[in-house]
Design an enzyme around this catalytic site. Sequence first.
Site, PDB file in Angstrom:
ATOM      1  N   HIS A   1       0.809  -1.236   0.000  1.00 26.48           N
ATOM      2  CA  HIS A   1       0.000   0.000   0.000  1.00 26.48           C
ATOM      3  C   HIS A   1       0.833   1.272   0.000  1.00 26.48           C
ATOM      4  O   HIS A   1       0.303   2.357  -0.147  1.00 26.48           O
ATOM      5  CB  HIS A   1      -0.903   0.016   1.238  1.00 26.48           C
ATOM      6  CG  HIS A   1      -1.562  -1.292   1.473  1.00 26.48           C
ATOM      7  ND1 HIS A   1      -1.058  -2.238   2.330  1.00 26.48           N
ATOM      8  CD2 HIS A   1      -2.652  -1.842   0.920  1.00 26.48           C
ATOM      9  CE1 HIS A   1      -1.826  -3.315   2.308  1.00 26.48           C
ATOM     10  NE2 HIS A   1      -2.796  -3.098   1.458  1.00 26.48           N
TER      11      HIS A   1
ATOM     12  N   GLU B   1      -3.072   3.483   2.272  1.00 21.97           N
ATOM     13  CA  GLU B   1      -2.486   3.953   1.001  1.00 21.97           C
ATOM     14  C   GLU B   1      -2.470   5.485   0.960  1.00 21.97           C
ATOM     15  O   GLU B   1      -1.466   6.104   0.610  1.00 21.97           O
ATOM     16  CB  GLU B   1      -3.278   3.392  -0.189  1.00 21.97           C
ATOM     17  CG  GLU B   1      -2.697   3.857  -1.523  1.00 21.97           C
ATOM     18  CD  GLU B   1      -3.539   3.416  -2.718  1.00 21.97           C
ATOM     19  OE1 GLU B   1      -4.087   2.288  -2.702  1.00 21.97           O
ATOM     20  OE2 GLU B   1      -3.637   4.200  -3.679  1.00 21.97           O
TER      21      GLU B   1
END
Length: 317
Positions: free
Chosen positions: A76, A128
């Site tokens: 991520h 993320e």
Amino acid sequence: MIEEVVVISPRGFCAGVARSVKVVEDCLRIFGAPVYIKHAIVHNKTVVHDLEEKGAVTVESVSDIPRGSIAIFSAHGSPPAHYAEARDREIRVIDATCPLVAKVHIEMHKFLKDGYRVVYIGHKGHVEGLGVIGEAQQYGQEIPVIESVDDIERLPYGAEEKIAMLTQTTLSIDETRDLMKALHKKFPMIIEAPAQDICYATTNRQQAIRALAEEVDIVLVVGSQTSSNSKRLQEVAQQKGCLTYLIDSAEEIKKEWFSGVKKVGITAGASAPEYKVQEIVAQFVAGGAKYREVEVIKENIYFTEPIELMKIKNGGI
Ligand code: SF4
């Protein structure tokens, strides 16, 4: 009785997930256990559990990694502060950030360097986004995260300001399009990244489930509740009016979901392993259902392994 089970592709592992799982397996083989992973390597319970069985140790912050260890940073992506902290603690980082997430980090830098205010369409608190937004710290800019039209209305910028937008890679294409439209309306000068940030795997899986939802009575999405792209798949099928469940494995399936159901559709989020799909298929086939595989879009994308790992495999240190 269930007459048919329809399984679509593309489904399951995307190139970024396949790469990060292989990174962990390679590191376990090269360095031996334990190998530390900062944050779940991908957002899937089964994948994390299987790797932990082999000796991977998942931690949430760099401070949980023993000084001098090997640590893999998850697919991520991570903010620059985490790399700096790892350097201070003499931790050797193997970076499994998906190249398509890394691309958004680079775009963030470019926009900030060019003097833009940046807004980020994504889910608040998602790891993320935290990584991408973390890039702005060195520029002293706070990046607003946009989840709704209300968030756009609240932005305190003038219509003539230099503004750029970036997006999380795993969003719903339709909802993001609406938010982008609203941003363009409020800020006519706003610019986008040169190429779409929602990744090919998200786009393809959403397109495939849209087709599936039109022809079956119920859709099962294999994936974890923590997986953004899996949850978006569930939403896309639900928006098509199809009864849809997000499950990690066959054990979660409930008999009462299938009253009057003849055709079951199955797909999997980008972080869900194929063997969990096949366990579910086997259950329906054992009950007498016919099996059909439908390829909606052909996918042929692979990523090379991280440079640090390549160097180690080639005899470097
Ligand atoms: Fe990369 Fe897309 Fe897979 Fe995320 S879903 S790991 S951005 S390829």
